[in-house]
Scaffold this motif. Structure first.
Motif, short mmCIF file in Angstrom:
data_model
loop_
_atom_site.label_atom_id
_atom_site.label_comp_id
_atom_site.label_asym_id
_atom_site.label_seq_id
_atom_site.Cartn_x
_atom_site.Cartn_y
_atom_site.Cartn_z
N LYS A 170 58.18 104.34 110.95
CA LYS A 170 56.97 103.60 111.26
C LYS A 170 57.22 102.64 112.42
N ILE A 171 56.15 102.33 113.13
CA ILE A 171 56.21 101.31 114.17
C ILE A 171 56.37 99.96 113.49
N ARG A 172 57.32 99.18 113.96
CA ARG A 172 57.61 97.87 113.36
C ARG A 172 56.91 96.78 114.17
N VAL A 173 56.33 95.82 113.47
CA VAL A 173 55.56 94.77 114.12
C VAL A 173 55.92 93.39 113.55
N TYR A 174 55.63 92.37 114.35
CA TYR A 174 55.67 90.99 113.89
C TYR A 174 54.24 90.48 113.81
N LEU A 175 53.97 89.67 112.82
CA LEU A 175 52.69 88.97 112.73
C LEU A 175 52.92 87.53 113.15
N TYR A 176 52.02 87.03 114.00
CA TYR A 176 52.10 85.62 114.43
C TYR A 176 50.74 84.99 114.24
N THR A 177 50.70 83.91 113.46
CA THR A 177 49.46 83.18 113.25
C THR A 177 49.62 81.75 113.73
N ARG A 178 48.52 81.19 114.23
CA ARG A 178 48.54 79.82 114.72
C ARG A 178 47.15 79.22 114.65
N VAL A 179 47.10 77.97 114.29
CA VAL A 179 45.88 77.18 114.42
C VAL A 179 46.28 75.86 115.06
N SER A 180 45.34 75.23 115.73
CA SER A 180 45.69 74.04 116.49
C SER A 180 45.29 72.73 115.83
N THR A 181 44.49 72.77 114.78
CA THR A 181 44.06 71.51 114.16
C THR A 181 44.36 71.50 112.67
N THR A 182 44.50 70.32 112.13
CA THR A 182 44.76 70.20 110.69
C THR A 182 43.55 70.65 109.88
N ILE A 183 42.37 70.53 110.43
CA ILE A 183 41.17 71.01 109.73
C ILE A 183 41.28 72.52 109.54
N ILE A 237 44.05 74.22 109.35
CA ILE A 237 45.14 74.48 108.40
C ILE A 237 44.59 74.48 106.99
N ASP A 238 43.78 73.47 106.67
CA ASP A 238 43.24 73.32 105.33
C ASP A 238 42.12 74.32 105.03
N GLY A 239 41.56 74.90 106.07
CA GLY A 239 40.48 75.88 105.87
C GLY A 239 41.05 77.25 105.60
N HIS A 240 40.36 78.24 106.08
CA HIS A 240 40.75 79.62 105.79
C HIS A 240 41.31 80.32 107.03
N SER A 241 41.46 79.61 108.10
CA SER A 241 41.80 80.25 109.36
C SER A 241 43.12 81.02 109.32
N LEU A 242 44.20 80.41 108.86
CA LEU A 242 45.48 81.10 108.81
C LEU A 242 45.44 82.28 107.84
N ASP A 243 44.86 82.05 106.68
CA ASP A 243 44.76 83.13 105.70
C ASP A 243 43.92 84.29 106.23
N GLU A 244 42.82 83.97 106.89
CA GLU A 244 41.96 85.02 107.44
C GLU A 244 42.68 85.81 108.52
N GLN A 245 43.45 85.13 109.36
CA GLN A 245 44.22 85.83 110.38
C GLN A 245 45.20 86.81 109.74
N GLU A 292 56.99 87.72 109.73
CA GLU A 292 55.78 86.92 109.90
C GLU A 292 56.18 85.54 110.39
N TYR A 293 55.45 85.04 111.37
CA TYR A 293 55.71 83.74 111.96
C TYR A 293 54.41 82.96 111.99
N GLU A 294 54.51 81.66 111.78
CA GLU A 294 53.30 80.83 111.70
C GLU A 294 53.55 79.45 112.30
N ASP A 295 52.64 79.04 113.16
CA ASP A 295 52.64 77.68 113.70
C ASP A 295 51.31 77.04 113.32
N ALA A 296 51.34 76.16 112.35
CA ALA A 296 50.13 75.49 111.88
C ALA A 296 50.00 74.13 112.55
#
Length: 80
Positions: free
Chosen positions: A5-18, A20-28, A46-50
Protein backbone atom coordinates in the motif's frame (compact mmCIF):
# COMPACT_ATOMS: atom_id res chain seq x y z
CA UNK A 1 2.45 -11.63 -3.68
CA UNK A 2 0.59 -8.87 -1.85
CA UNK A 3 0.81 -5.39 -3.34
CA UNK A 4 2.31 -2.85 -0.95
CA UNK A 5 0.00 0.00 0.00
CA UNK A 6 0.96 3.63 -0.45
CA UNK A 7 2.13 4.96 2.91
CA UNK A 8 1.02 8.40 4.06
CA UNK A 9 1.38 10.84 6.94
CA UNK A 10 -1.58 12.76 8.30
CA UNK A 11 -0.94 16.34 9.43
CA UNK A 12 -3.57 18.41 11.20
CA UNK A 13 -3.33 21.99 12.41
CA UNK A 14 -5.53 24.72 13.75
CA UNK A 15 -4.39 28.21 14.60
CA UNK A 16 -6.69 29.24 17.45
CA UNK A 17 -7.62 27.81 20.82
CA UNK A 18 -11.28 28.13 19.87
CA UNK A 19 -10.66 25.71 17.01
CA UNK A 20 -8.81 23.32 19.35
CA UNK A 21 -11.83 23.08 21.63
CA UNK A 22 -14.23 22.74 18.70
CA UNK A 23 -14.40 19.99 16.16
CA UNK A 24 -11.83 21.24 13.70
CA UNK A 25 -8.97 18.82 14.46
CA UNK A 26 -11.30 15.87 14.82
CA UNK A 27 -13.08 16.73 11.58
CA UNK A 28 -9.78 17.00 9.72
CA UNK A 29 -8.72 13.57 10.99
CA UNK A 30 -12.06 11.95 10.17
CA UNK A 31 -11.99 13.24 6.60
CA UNK A 32 -8.36 12.33 6.02
CA UNK A 33 -8.81 8.83 7.42
CA UNK A 34 -11.89 8.30 5.24
CA UNK A 35 -9.89 9.45 2.20
CA UNK A 36 -7.10 7.01 3.10
CA UNK A 37 -9.57 4.16 3.59
CA UNK A 38 -11.22 4.90 0.26
CA UNK A 39 -7.88 4.95 -1.57
CA UNK A 40 -6.47 2.03 0.44
CA UNK A 41 -3.56 4.12 1.75
CA UNK A 42 -1.68 2.98 4.82
CA UNK A 43 -1.33 5.66 7.52
CA UNK A 44 2.29 5.51 8.68
CA UNK A 45 2.04 8.38 11.16
CA UNK A 46 -0.05 11.25 12.44
CA UNK A 47 1.20 14.71 13.36
CA UNK A 48 -0.74 17.55 14.94
CA UNK A 49 -0.04 21.20 15.72
CA UNK A 50 -2.89 22.65 17.76
CA UNK A 51 -3.05 26.40 18.21
CA UNK A 52 -0.16 27.12 15.83
CA UNK A 53 -0.21 29.81 13.19
CA UNK A 54 0.27 28.85 9.56
CA UNK A 55 2.40 31.93 8.91
CA UNK A 56 5.64 30.34 10.06
CA UNK A 57 6.88 26.79 10.48
CA UNK A 58 9.29 27.68 13.28
CA UNK A 59 6.76 27.11 16.08
CA UNK A 60 5.10 24.11 14.44
CA UNK A 61 6.91 21.33 16.28
CA UNK A 62 4.93 18.42 14.84
CA UNK A 63 5.28 19.76 11.29
CA UNK A 64 9.04 20.03 11.69
CA UNK A 65 9.22 16.51 13.14
CA UNK A 66 7.21 15.22 10.21
CA UNK A 67 9.56 16.94 7.76
CA UNK A 68 12.59 15.43 9.54
CA UNK A 69 10.95 11.99 9.34
CA UNK A 70 10.31 12.46 5.61
CA UNK A 71 13.88 13.56 4.95
CA UNK A 72 15.28 10.57 6.84
CA UNK A 73 13.04 8.15 4.93
CA UNK A 74 11.86 6.77 8.27
CA UNK A 75 8.48 5.45 7.12
CA UNK A 76 8.88 5.54 3.33
CA UNK A 77 5.85 7.78 2.89
CA UNK A 78 4.66 8.92 -0.51
CA UNK A 79 1.90 11.35 0.45
CA UNK A 80 1.19 13.86 3.21
Amino acid sequence: MEERKIRVYLYTRVSTTIQIDGHSLDEQKIKMKAFCDYNEYEIAGEYEDAGKSGKSIEERIAFNQMMDDIKSGKDEVSII
